[in-house]
Design a protein around this motif. Structure first.
Motif, PDB file in Angstrom:
ATOM      1  N   LEU A  68      25.343 -41.097  21.728  1.00 15.43           N
ATOM      2  CA  LEU A  68      24.120 -41.812  22.107  1.00 15.43           C
ATOM      3  C   LEU A  68      24.413 -43.172  22.730  1.00 15.43           C
ATOM      4  CD1 LEU A  68      21.955 -41.076  18.936  1.00 15.43           C
ATOM      5  CD2 LEU A  68      22.225 -39.710  21.005  1.00 15.43           C
ATOM      6  N   LYS A  69      25.447 -43.856  22.241  1.00 14.46           N
ATOM      7  CA  LYS A  69      25.827 -45.184  22.735  1.00 14.46           C
ATOM      8  C   LYS A  69      24.661 -46.168  22.636  1.00 14.46           C
ATOM      9  CE  LYS A  69      29.439 -43.613  25.914  1.00 14.46           C
ATOM     10  NZ  LYS A  69      29.951 -43.680  27.311  1.00 14.46           N
ATOM     11  N   ALA A  70      23.839 -46.013  21.621  1.00 10.89           N
ATOM     12  CA  ALA A  70      22.692 -46.910  21.401  1.00 10.89           C
ATOM     13  C   ALA A  70      22.259 -46.778  19.954  1.00 10.89           C
ATOM     14  CB  ALA A  70      21.536 -46.556  22.329  1.00 10.89           C
ATOM     15  N   LYS A  71      21.662 -47.827  19.436  1.00  8.00           N
ATOM     16  CA  LYS A  71      21.065 -47.767  18.100  1.00  8.00           C
ATOM     17  C   LYS A  71      19.700 -47.099  18.217  1.00  8.00           C
ATOM     18  CE  LYS A  71      24.287 -50.534  16.282  1.00  8.00           C
ATOM     19  NZ  LYS A  71      25.295 -50.079  15.299  1.00  8.00           N
ATOM     20  N   SER A  72      19.361 -46.272  17.263  1.00  6.26           N
ATOM     21  CA  SER A  72      18.092 -45.555  17.351  1.00  6.26           C
ATOM     22  C   SER A  72      16.897 -46.501  17.347  1.00  6.26           C
ATOM     23  CB  SER A  72      17.974 -44.537  16.209  1.00  6.26           C
ATOM     24  OG  SER A  72      18.176 -45.143  14.960  1.00  6.26           O
ATOM     25  N   PHE A  73      17.004 -47.646  16.648  1.00  4.99           N
ATOM     26  CA  PHE A  73      15.863 -48.575  16.616  1.00  4.99           C
ATOM     27  C   PHE A  73      15.644 -49.252  17.965  1.00  4.99           C
ATOM     28  CE2 PHE A  73      19.449 -51.235  15.160  1.00  4.99           C
ATOM     29  CZ  PHE A  73      19.331 -52.327  16.018  1.00  4.99           C
ATOM     30  N   GLU A  74      16.600 -49.127  18.861  1.00  6.46           N
ATOM     31  CA  GLU A  74      16.455 -49.706  20.197  1.00  6.46           C
ATOM     32  C   GLU A  74      15.729 -48.763  21.163  1.00  6.46           C
ATOM     33  OE1 GLU A  74      20.686 -52.202  20.258  1.00  6.46           O
ATOM     34  OE2 GLU A  74      20.575 -50.199  21.151  1.00  6.46           O
ATOM     35  N   LEU A  75      15.525 -47.522  20.766  1.00 11.54           N
ATOM     36  CA  LEU A  75      15.012 -46.507  21.682  1.00 11.54           C
ATOM     37  C   LEU A  75      13.486 -46.455  21.671  1.00 11.54           C
ATOM     38  CD1 LEU A  75      17.512 -43.630  20.825  1.00 11.54           C
ATOM     39  CD2 LEU A  75      17.680 -45.341  22.660  1.00 11.54           C
ATOM     40  N   ASP A  76      12.903 -46.096  22.798  1.00 11.51           N
ATOM     41  CA  ASP A  76      11.454 -45.962  22.911  1.00 11.51           C
ATOM     42  C   ASP A  76      10.971 -44.739  22.134  1.00 11.51           C
ATOM     43  OD1 ASP A  76      11.410 -48.173  24.593  1.00 11.51           O
ATOM     44  OD2 ASP A  76      11.499 -46.955  26.422  1.00 11.51           O
ATOM     45  N   ASP A  77       9.689 -44.726  21.810  1.00  7.99           N
ATOM     46  CA  ASP A  77       9.126 -43.633  21.021  1.00  7.99           C
ATOM     47  C   ASP A  77       9.249 -42.292  21.728  1.00  7.99           C
ATOM     48  OD1 ASP A  77       8.508 -45.312  18.969  1.00  7.99           O
ATOM     49  OD2 ASP A  77       6.349 -45.400  19.376  1.00  7.99           O
ATOM     50  N   ASN A  78       9.177 -42.294  23.058  1.00 12.60           N
ATOM     51  CA  ASN A  78       9.267 -41.010  23.772  1.00 12.60           C
ATOM     52  C   ASN A  78      10.661 -40.402  23.673  1.00 12.60           C
ATOM     53  OD1 ASN A  78      10.441 -42.940  25.499  1.00 12.60           O
ATOM     54  ND2 ASN A  78       9.919 -41.765  27.318  1.00 12.60           N
ATOM     55  N   VAL A  79      11.648 -41.219  23.330  1.00 10.96           N
ATOM     56  CA  VAL A  79      13.001 -40.717  23.106  1.00 10.96           C
ATOM     57  C   VAL A  79      13.187 -40.341  21.642  1.00 10.96           C
ATOM     58  CG1 VAL A  79      15.467 -41.257  23.276  1.00 10.96           C
ATOM     59  CG2 VAL A  79      13.869 -42.161  24.974  1.00 10.96           C
ATOM     60  N   LEU A  80      12.627 -41.131  20.744  1.00 12.64           N
ATOM     61  CA  LEU A  80      12.746 -40.845  19.313  1.00 12.64           C
ATOM     62  C   LEU A  80      11.951 -39.608  18.920  1.00 12.64           C
ATOM     63  CD1 LEU A  80      12.408 -44.460  17.882  1.00 12.64           C
ATOM     64  CD2 LEU A  80      14.492 -43.088  17.981  1.00 12.64           C
ATOM     65  N   TYR A  81      10.772 -39.443  19.524  1.00 13.98           N
ATOM     66  CA  TYR A  81       9.876 -38.348  19.136  1.00 13.98           C
ATOM     67  C   TYR A  81       9.312 -37.661  20.374  1.00 13.98           C
ATOM     68  CZ  TYR A  81      10.101 -41.328  15.005  1.00 13.98           C
ATOM     69  OH  TYR A  81      10.548 -42.113  13.966  1.00 13.98           O
ATOM     70  N   PRO A  82      10.137 -36.947  21.121  1.00 14.09           N
ATOM     71  CA  PRO A  82       9.607 -36.204  22.279  1.00 14.09           C
ATOM     72  C   PRO A  82       8.546 -35.206  21.823  1.00 14.09           C
ATOM     73  CG  PRO A  82      12.016 -36.186  22.227  1.00 14.09           C
ATOM     74  CD  PRO A  82      11.566 -36.709  20.914  1.00 14.09           C
ATOM     75  N   GLU A  83       7.623 -34.905  22.706  1.00 15.38           N
ATOM     76  CA  GLU A  83       6.526 -34.012  22.339  1.00 15.38           C
ATOM     77  C   GLU A  83       7.069 -32.679  21.810  1.00 15.38           C
ATOM     78  OE1 GLU A  83       2.471 -32.032  24.258  1.00 15.38           O
ATOM     79  OE2 GLU A  83       3.717 -33.388  25.457  1.00 15.38           O
ATOM     80  N   GLY A  84       6.602 -32.314  20.624  1.00 11.23           N
ATOM     81  CA  GLY A  84       6.995 -31.053  20.019  1.00 11.23           C
ATOM     82  C   GLY A  84       8.215 -31.130  19.125  1.00 11.23           C
ATOM     83  N   TYR A  85       8.848 -32.297  19.026  1.00 12.36           N
ATOM     84  CA  TYR A  85      10.073 -32.433  18.251  1.00 12.36           C
ATOM     85  C   TYR A  85      10.005 -33.605  17.279  1.00 12.36           C
ATOM     86  CZ  TYR A  85      12.420 -29.282  21.535  1.00 12.36           C
ATOM     87  OH  TYR A  85      12.777 -28.197  22.292  1.00 12.36           O
ATOM     88  N   GLU A  86      10.725 -33.450  16.180  1.00 12.50           N
ATOM     89  CA  GLU A  86      11.042 -34.567  15.298  1.00 12.50           C
ATOM     90  C   GLU A  86      12.490 -34.966  15.584  1.00 12.50           C
ATOM     91  OE1 GLU A  86       9.240 -36.287  13.025  1.00 12.50           O
ATOM     92  OE2 GLU A  86       7.445 -35.167  13.611  1.00 12.50           O
TER      93      GLU A  86
END
Length: 255
Positions: free
Chosen positions: A36-54
């Motif tokens: 990922l090369k990124a911290k998850s808290f830095e990511l936008d919601d559309n990346v953290l929770y794409p439609e249809g996925y957790e």
């Protein structure tokens, strides 16, 4: 059930190159992502929770380094973060989703730029794999193993015998995984064709892909109990949001 695994080699860069559009088009039950090369808290919601996925993520402690994730259509019964040894957990290399009958894991092996570190990781990880085979549960370990196992798994193999990812000791380690330890290379169970590569060395040029100058470094490694459930397997070489291509396997199983 459709399982995909892909090394995004930087989630934010992959998103800018169309990763989310690719994800939405797949109708996969679980998508395992690595590097990922990124911290998850830095990511936008559309990346953290794409439609249809957790989305579930394990970050590396070091900035801009490693990290793995899982996108799951069905919420798992449990998530296991890491394996309990420092090199794996601090570097964000293993994330496991448990379902009723089996577990699906996103995994990232060290790339071998530090051979000593990779060797130490492989030694500890082999102990863990042996323990998994004794459990009353089946496993699908999906991700970048950073080893091309056989000569058919990379171009120009004769010139790369001392290159990290194809060294004799690395290939011998994979022989143990698919031999005495007892796991199965799901892709090769149904797809024996040549030129089946999941990584090419340069994203800024399509020439390595066009010339088939790649390596197969990404696997879905499964328990032998799951062998009979493999329906199909392929590498999506049309996906160009990373130097790595998604490896996709269909199973006649349900989550």
């Amino acid at each position: 059930m459709k399982i995909a695994t892909v090394n995004v080699n930087g989630i934010r860069e992959a998103v800018s190159r169309g990763f989310l559009d690719w994800l939405a088009s797949q109708d996969a039950d679980v998508v395992c992502i690595q590097n990922l090369k990124a911290k998850s808290f830095e990511l936008d919601d559309n990346v953290l929770y794409p439609e249809g996925y957790e989305g579930y993520f394990l970050d590396a402690e070091k900035e801009g380094f490693s990290g793995v994730g899982l996108y799951c259509r069905k919420i798992p019964k449990a998530i296991m973060y890491g394996l309990g040894f420092e090199q794996c957990d601090n570097e964000g290399r293993y994330l496991q989703a448990d379902y009723d009958r089996f577990s699906i894991c996103s995994f990232l092996m060290p790339d071998g730029s530090d051979p000593v570190a990779k060797g130490a990781f492989m030694e500890q990880y082999q102990e863990y794999l042996n323990k998994l085979r004794r459990k009353r549960r089946d496993y699908m370990i999906c991700g970048t193993w950073h080893v091309a196992h056989k000569t058919v798994d990379l171009a120009n193999w004769s010139d790369n015998q001392m290159t990290p990812g194809f060294k004799p000791e690395e290939r011998a380690w994979m022989d143990q995984v698919f031999g005495p330890i007892g796991f199965i290379d799901a892709f090769r169970e149904v797809n024996r064709e040549a030129h089946q590569y999941s990584w090419w060395p340069a994203l800024d040029s399509d020439q390595p892909r066009a010339r088939q100058e790649g390596w197969r470094l990404d696997y879905q490694v499964i328990d032998p109990n799951l062998r009979r459930h493999i329906k199909d397997a392929w590498i999506d070489t049309e996906a160009t949001f990373s130097e790595f291509a998604p490896v996709i396997v269909e199973y006649d199983l349900e989550l």
